[in-house]
Structures are given as structure tokens and as C-alpha cells.
Design a protein around this motif. Structure first.
Motif, PDB file in Angstrom:
ATOM      1  N   GLU A  90       0.841  -1.194   0.000  1.00 19.50           N
ATOM      2  CA  GLU A  90       0.000   0.000   0.000  1.00 19.50           C
ATOM      3  C   GLU A  90       0.879   1.248   0.000  1.00 19.50           C
ATOM      4  N   SER A 241       7.152  -8.281   6.623  1.00 24.02           N
ATOM      5  CA  SER A 241       6.524  -6.997   6.343  1.00 24.02           C
ATOM      6  C   SER A 241       7.598  -5.946   6.139  1.00 24.02           C
ATOM      7  N   THR A 243       7.939  -1.327   5.895  1.00 24.79           N
ATOM      8  CA  THR A 243       7.318  -0.010   5.861  1.00 24.79           C
ATOM      9  C   THR A 243       8.364   1.023   5.442  1.00 24.79           C
ATOM     10  N   ARG A 257       3.626   0.485   2.902  1.00 26.66           N
ATOM     11  CA  ARG A 257       3.613  -0.643   3.832  1.00 26.66           C
ATOM     12  C   ARG A 257       3.301  -1.929   3.079  1.00 26.66           C
ATOM     13  N   SER A 259       1.620  -4.965   3.368  1.00 23.63           N
ATOM     14  CA  SER A 259       0.576  -5.388   4.289  1.00 23.63           C
ATOM     15  C   SER A 259       0.309  -6.887   4.260  1.00 23.63           C
ATOM     16  N   SER A 260       0.689  -7.572   3.178  1.00 28.96           N
ATOM     17  CA  SER A 260       0.516  -9.029   3.131  1.00 28.96           C
ATOM     18  C   SER A 260       1.503  -9.633   2.152  1.00 28.96           C
TER      19      SER A 260
END
Length: 384
Positions: A90, A241, A243, A257, A259-260
Motif C-alpha cells: 500500500e 513486512s 514499511t 507498507r 501489508s501481506s
């Protein structure tokens, strides 16, 4: 594993890396507590600085005592043997904008990424809804569904096409790139730590480029002061993950980020093109305008909007792109002013401020983005 031997070579300190104040204090206390002999102490501080000692500790050990080199080796193995990966990243951006662009004032836009690896060939797909791109291992396609228009690149440069997202296409090299940057970039700092079952790599990076004019500052991840964090599972060593945050006015703003991530997705054809898309060959670059400075070229281009003079416009923009994306808005507009050219960021681009009065009477204030072709002709690359 020979292809990754440079990663482990990168672990050898080659320069003084700035350590945080907290880490420097911890190192100093450890030295004082051990009460080393005077001659040993003199040898240490005459040969290397306290910051270098801290850097060596960061490179070689994480708090659990696990070798960072071993962590890297296992993390690379875990990713290398994953033939298919699906993830969602994202990013604060606009759905139709290029993949490099970020905007800290926008909402997060999901980017669905699929990766399929066969030996040394990597196929991939990035879908952000209103802009899609695929790579076949030899060339790439990117398109905007709502415009039914796309571009074909026969010699794909993933970094140029996807920006920072290109790192996620080969996650096993992502850590290598960050370590390489940390060793080569004197404006960067990094730290390896562990929290619970997570191994955390934190990287602090200064913006790349010239920002005497801050126009492009914080418009892409590489053109911003950023903090990047990567979490690896301490058991499997797989990436869990990630960020990226931008620092602005001493505030940390998260702009990306992961996210999955799925290491065993359903097998599917990820390189299928949408139907009804007209693809333009990128290698068919316009000739450009020669013999002019940037401001002169911008004036000629923007004045050509009044009667949509294709003799000029087809020299600076791809015909299909200008007809689909710009003609409806700009035909019949009148140039009111041109400003002084400037540069900003890390791209070979010249920006020229302008004001146009559009056909409906509204004013558009923007910066026309021009670049030179190999034949030294000016072409339009943005700012409309």
C-alpha cells in the motif's frame, strides 16, 4: 549461492558508519565495564573510531547473538527457493499516477504484486487499479485501463518503471541493496535488532538528488528523507513486512507498507494483457526540438496548444499519448506566461513554470517537464 557472495562481502566494514548516541554510549560503557588494559585501549582508539566499533557490532551481531551474516544467508535461501510470491503493498499516491510517484497527502492505494520465478527468469505483475504493469523477463507493458492506452518497453528498466517498488520483484536482493547503500552512502545509517520473533532491519536514508529547488522533494521514496523498516521471521528468515516513512518537519509519515505476503499463491497467468488496449512502442521516441534552450522550447510547445499544431507537438510527444491524454483539455488554450527553468531531484529533467488560460477560461499554473533525447532534442515528459 555464489551469486550472493557479494552480500556477505558487503558485511565487511569499508568506512566509518555513524552510530546513534544511544549505541555509542552502550559501547563506551561496555568498554569501561570490561576495564581493558591501557595498551589495548590505545590500540583500539588509535586505529578506529568509537563509531566504527559500533558499526562492526551492528554488522556482526544482533541482540540474540545470531550472526547477521547467517541471518542474511538464511533469508536469501528462504526467498530464493520461493517460485511464486504474491503480496500487497500500500502506497500513498494517486491510482493513475506512475509507480514512482508518492504524495504524503493522499490515501493509501493497494498495489497487488505477483511474482513468478523460473530459473533466472522473473515474470511479474503490478496492479494498482487504474495503472497496471507486467514484465515478461525480456520486456514490459504498462497501461491505463480507463484510457485504453498502454506502452510497450522492449528493454525494460524496472527501477525506472517502478521506482522503489522494483525492490520487491526480487525480495532476496532487497536486503543486499539496502546494505550496499548503507556502505556506499555516507548519508545513511542502519541498524539490525530483534524483537520477539522478528529480526528488524532499520535504514535511515537521505534524499538523492539536488534540492536547491525543493519542487520534487518528497515526491518519490528515493527523493525524500526516509526511514525503511524490514521485518524477517527469526525462524524461517522470510520477509514478513516492510514499511517506509518520510520525514517532514520532524514528523514521520508512513507512505508505504507491505501489508501481506504469500509464498504459496495459486498458480495463474500473471502476464496476460487486458483486451482493448492500444499499446504505443516506447522506443519510437519523438525527435524533439533542437537548437533551443529549455525556456524557448517550452514557449513553442505551449503556444502550439492554441491551434493544436501537430507539426510541433508530434516532435515532443507521442501522437497517440497526446491525442488520448491532452488534446481534449488543452486544445484552444493560450499561454500567458513562462518562468525561469530550474532543476530538482535526481532525474535529468528541466522544469519550466507556466500559466495557461484554458479554453473554458480557467487558469493552469504548473511546471512543464522537459528532457533531452540522445540527439539533443527537447521532449515533454510531464507537467501537463
Amino acid at each position: 549461492m555464489d551469486e550472493y557472495k557479494d552480500i556477505f562481502e558487503a558485511l565487511k566494514p569499508r568506512r566509518e558508519i555513524k552510530a546513534s548516541v544511544g549505541l555509542r554510549n552502550k559501547v563506551q560503557k561496555a568498554i569501561d565495564r570490561n576495564n581493558r588494559k591501557n595498551h589495548a585501549r590505545k590500540w583500539i582508539f588509535s586505529g578506529i573510531s568509537l563509531g566504527m566499533i559500533a558499526a562492526i557490532l551492528l554488522l556482526v551481531f544482533i541482540p540474540s547473538g545470531i550472526s547477521a551474516g547467517e541471518v542474511l544467508k538464511e533469508a536469501i535461501n528462504a526467498l530464493t527457493y520461493s517460485e511464486r510470491i504474491a503480496m500487497t503493498v500500500e502506497i500513498r499516491t494517486l491510482p493513475m499516477e506512475n509507480f514512482r510517484y508518492i504524495d504524503i497527502n493522499q490515501a493509501f492505494v493497494p498495489h497487488h504484486i505477483d511474482i513468478a520465478r523460473l530459473d533466472t527468469i522473473i515474470r511479474w505483475r503490478v496492479d494498482k487499479g487504474e495503472r497496471i504493469a507486467i514484465g515478461t523477463g525480456q520486456d514490459a507493458y504498462t497501461w491505463v485501463p480507463s484510457l485504453a492506452l498502454g506502452w510497450h518497453l522492449d528493454k525494460v528498466d524496472n527501477d525506472n518503471l517502478l521506482g522503489y517498488l522494483s525492490n520487491f520483484l526480487t525480495p532476496q536482493k532487497l536486503l543486499k541493496n539496502e546494505l550496499d547503500n548503507s556502505l556506499k552512502n555516507h548519508k545513511s545509517e542502519y541498524e539490525i535488532s530483534q524483537k520477539g520473533k522478528d529480526i528488524i532491519l532499520t535504514v535511515n536514508i537521505a534524499p538523492e538528488g539536488d534540492f536547491a529547488n525543493p519542487y520534487l522533494l518528497n515526491t518519490s521514496i528515493t527523493e525524500s528523507t526516509s526511514i525503511r523498516r524490514y521485518l524477517f521471521d527469526s525462524d524461517s528468515k522470510r520477509l514478513k513486512s516492510a514499511t517506509v516513512s518520510i520525514l517532514k518537519d520532524n514528523n514521520e509519515i508512513e507512505v508505504l507498507r507491505l501489508s501481506s505476503i504469500d509464498y504459496n499463491p495459486i498458480d495463474k497467468d500473471i502476464c496476460q494483457l487486458d483486451t482493448g488496449i492500444r499499446f504505443v512502442e516506447i522506443q519510437d521516441q519523438p525527435a524533439g526540438l533542437n537548437g533551443l534552450n529549455a525556456e524557448e522550447a517550452a514557449s513553442i510547445i505551449l503556444n502550439a496548444f492554441a491551434d493544436w499544431n501537430l507539426k510541433i507537438l508530434d516532435k515532443v510527444m507521442n501522437h497517440e499519448v497526446s491525442e488520448s491524454m491532452y488534446r481534449r483539455r488543452f486544445e484552444g488554450s493560450r499561454l500567458l506566461s513562462i518562468g525561469r527553468a530550474f532543476t530538482s531531484g535526481n532525474q535529468n529533467t528541466i522544469f519550466i513554470p507556466y500559466t495557461l488560460k484554458l479554453r473554458n477560461g480557467t487558469l493552469q499554473h504548473h511546471n512543464l517537464a522537459l528532457q533531452k533525447t540522445k540527439a539533443e532534442g527537447w521532449v515533454v515528459v510531464g507537467g501537463l
